[in-house]
Design an enzyme around this catalytic site. Sequence first.
Site, PDB file in Angstrom:
ATOM      1  N   CYS A  60       0.847  -1.190   0.000  1.00 28.96           N
ATOM      2  CA  CYS A  60       0.000   0.000   0.000  1.00 28.96           C
ATOM      3  C   CYS A  60       0.887   1.246   0.000  1.00 28.96           C
ATOM      4  O   CYS A  60       2.049   1.193   0.431  1.00 28.96           O
ATOM      5  CB  CYS A  60      -0.858  -0.018   1.259  1.00 28.96           C
ATOM      6  SG  CYS A  60      -2.006   1.346   1.414  1.00 28.96           S
ATOM      7  N   THR A 109       0.585   3.447   2.097  1.00 33.25           N
ATOM      8  CA  THR A 109       0.899   3.573   3.523  1.00 33.25           C
ATOM      9  C   THR A 109       2.203   2.850   3.864  1.00 33.25           C
ATOM     10  O   THR A 109       3.031   3.353   4.634  1.00 33.25           O
ATOM     11  CB  THR A 109      -0.253   2.973   4.358  1.00 33.25           C
ATOM     12  OG1 THR A 109      -1.439   3.696   4.052  1.00 33.25           O
ATOM     13  CG2 THR A 109       0.024   3.059   5.844  1.00 33.25           C
ATOM     14  N   HIS A 159       5.122   4.910   2.855  1.00 33.94           N
ATOM     15  CA  HIS A 159       5.411   5.948   3.860  1.00 33.94           C
ATOM     16  C   HIS A 159       6.215   5.349   5.024  1.00 33.94           C
ATOM     17  O   HIS A 159       7.138   5.972   5.542  1.00 33.94           O
ATOM     18  CB  HIS A 159       4.118   6.551   4.414  1.00 33.94           C
ATOM     19  CG  HIS A 159       3.426   7.467   3.452  1.00 33.94           C
ATOM     20  ND1 HIS A 159       3.911   8.725   3.146  1.00 33.94           N
ATOM     21  CD2 HIS A 159       2.298   7.311   2.728  1.00 33.94           C
ATOM     22  CE1 HIS A 159       3.094   9.295   2.273  1.00 33.94           C
ATOM     23  NE2 HIS A 159       2.110   8.463   1.994  1.00 33.94           N
ATOM     24  N   HIS A 215      -0.961  -4.546   5.758  1.00 35.45           N
ATOM     25  CA  HIS A 215      -2.376  -4.702   6.135  1.00 35.45           C
ATOM     26  C   HIS A 215      -3.249  -5.245   5.008  1.00 35.45           C
ATOM     27  O   HIS A 215      -4.423  -5.487   5.218  1.00 35.45           O
ATOM     28  CB  HIS A 215      -2.936  -3.363   6.631  1.00 35.45           C
ATOM     29  CG  HIS A 215      -2.829  -2.267   5.622  1.00 35.45           C
ATOM     30  ND1 HIS A 215      -1.723  -1.455   5.530  1.00 35.45           N
ATOM     31  CD2 HIS A 215      -3.664  -1.866   4.647  1.00 35.45           C
ATOM     32  CE1 HIS A 215      -1.894  -0.594   4.551  1.00 35.45           C
ATOM     33  NE2 HIS A 215      -3.058  -0.824   3.983  1.00 35.45           N
ATOM     34  N   ILE A 262      -6.055   3.177  -6.454  1.00 33.64           N
ATOM     35  CA  ILE A 262      -7.388   3.347  -5.856  1.00 33.64           C
ATOM     36  C   ILE A 262      -8.258   4.233  -6.738  1.00 33.64           C
ATOM     37  O   ILE A 262      -9.447   3.961  -6.932  1.00 33.64           O
ATOM     38  CB  ILE A 262      -7.279   3.884  -4.412  1.00 33.64           C
ATOM     39  CG1 ILE A 262      -6.557   2.850  -3.537  1.00 33.64           C
ATOM     40  CG2 ILE A 262      -8.661   4.158  -3.827  1.00 33.64           C
ATOM     41  CD1 ILE A 262      -6.376   3.269  -2.085  1.00 33.64           C
ATOM     42  N   ASP A 304      -4.710  12.880 -14.337  1.00 32.14           N
ATOM     43  CA  ASP A 304      -3.421  12.716 -13.669  1.00 32.14           C
ATOM     44  C   ASP A 304      -2.411  13.480 -14.531  1.00 32.14           C
ATOM     45  O   ASP A 304      -2.773  14.054 -15.563  1.00 32.14           O
ATOM     46  CB  ASP A 304      -3.052  11.219 -13.563  1.00 32.14           C
ATOM     47  CG  ASP A 304      -2.109  10.913 -12.391  1.00 32.14           C
ATOM     48  OD1 ASP A 304      -2.523  10.231 -11.450  1.00 32.14           O
ATOM     49  OD2 ASP A 304      -0.945  11.389 -12.419  1.00 32.14           O
ATOM     50  N   ILE A 363      -5.231  12.639   0.522  1.00 33.80           N
ATOM     51  CA  ILE A 363      -4.865  13.421   1.711  1.00 33.80           C
ATOM     52  C   ILE A 363      -3.968  14.576   1.290  1.00 33.80           C
ATOM     53  O   ILE A 363      -2.813  14.366   0.911  1.00 33.80           O
ATOM     54  CB  ILE A 363      -4.161  12.526   2.747  1.00 33.80           C
ATOM     55  CG1 ILE A 363      -5.085  11.374   3.139  1.00 33.80           C
ATOM     56  CG2 ILE A 363      -3.758  13.343   3.972  1.00 33.80           C
ATOM     57  CD1 ILE A 363      -4.387  10.263   3.878  1.00 33.80           C
TER      58      ILE A 363
END
Length: 341
Positions: free
Chosen positions: A38, A40, A43, A63, A175, A195, A264
């Site tokens: 992911c 995430t 990061h 996850h 996503i 994009d 975000i």
Amino acid sequence: MRALVKAKPEPGLWMEERPVPVIGPDEVLIRVRKTGICGTDVHIWNWDDWAAKTVPVPLVTGHEFAGEIVEVGRDVEDLAVGQRCSGEGHLIGHHSRQVRAGRFHLDPETRGIGVNVAGAFADYLRLPAFNVVPLPDSIDDEIGAILDPLGNAVHTALSFDLVGEDVLVTGAGPIGIMAAAVARHVGARHVVITDVNPARLALAAEVADVVPVNVASEDLHQVMDRLKIVQGFDVGMEMSGAPAGFDQMVGAMVMGGRIAMLGIPPGRSPVDWSRIVFKALTIKGVYGREIFETWYKMIAMLENGLNIRRVITHRFPVARFAEGFAAMREGSSGKVVLDWG
Ligand code: ZN
């Protein structure tokens, strides 16, 4: 067991030997077969400010997973050894008003596997039985491993009625692409995805019947004229986190349009609120997946023709996890799946 661990507070992840988790009476032990990387996780690999503030060290990361139940706790009913499954990685409490009202995905006490507690990048994962989502035979392990991000896409896309509507998706990451595919599947009229990365836009067009627009070289309003989108987009899905993307979306929305935001934005980003007020726009923040309605809807759609397999662009045995993360960090990949077989 093998586990991909954030072992030190610095960039990188390390493959380490860890003890197999011991489960509690309400939990199951899952033998992990496939995992998805992911944003995430990138990061966490990079160890940016967010990761340093959020992730305890050491921690087993990851996850997004699919696997098979190999042990059930003594109080677990309705689940058996051998059951193939994925699962909700958000662990909720039982105390908040939201949870007690059945709005599980809005629990402020939520902790994430692979972010706050031990995760799925391992041979074995311990998970509350409540969080397990059994997989039908029609959904194989690599699709099972990306149900978490597909769930983000489905939750965002189904935030507003899309039937016959013109939809703008800003951000053609995995996503965004899956959300665009869902919008087509449920009956949107036109789905435009923007994009500035040509590889991602090409992937979007491969995965779903959408109109890719490179806003670095094409004028969005010309595309709208061509598609006979006269007054603006009815529904927006902001997936980029880029302030310029959100700004362009607000400009291209119809009066009374509705925007779901999953991207975000960095820090305190400037927003021209007057346009939002005068256009009477509704903006909804989207976090995670509705537990478990999003899971139900996405499995139903996958069993009825929604096909997002081509969003998986890279597959590696887990020993080559560094190559998988390199593909993610390079920025034009779709989903990257690691095989724990
Ligand atoms: Zn994820």
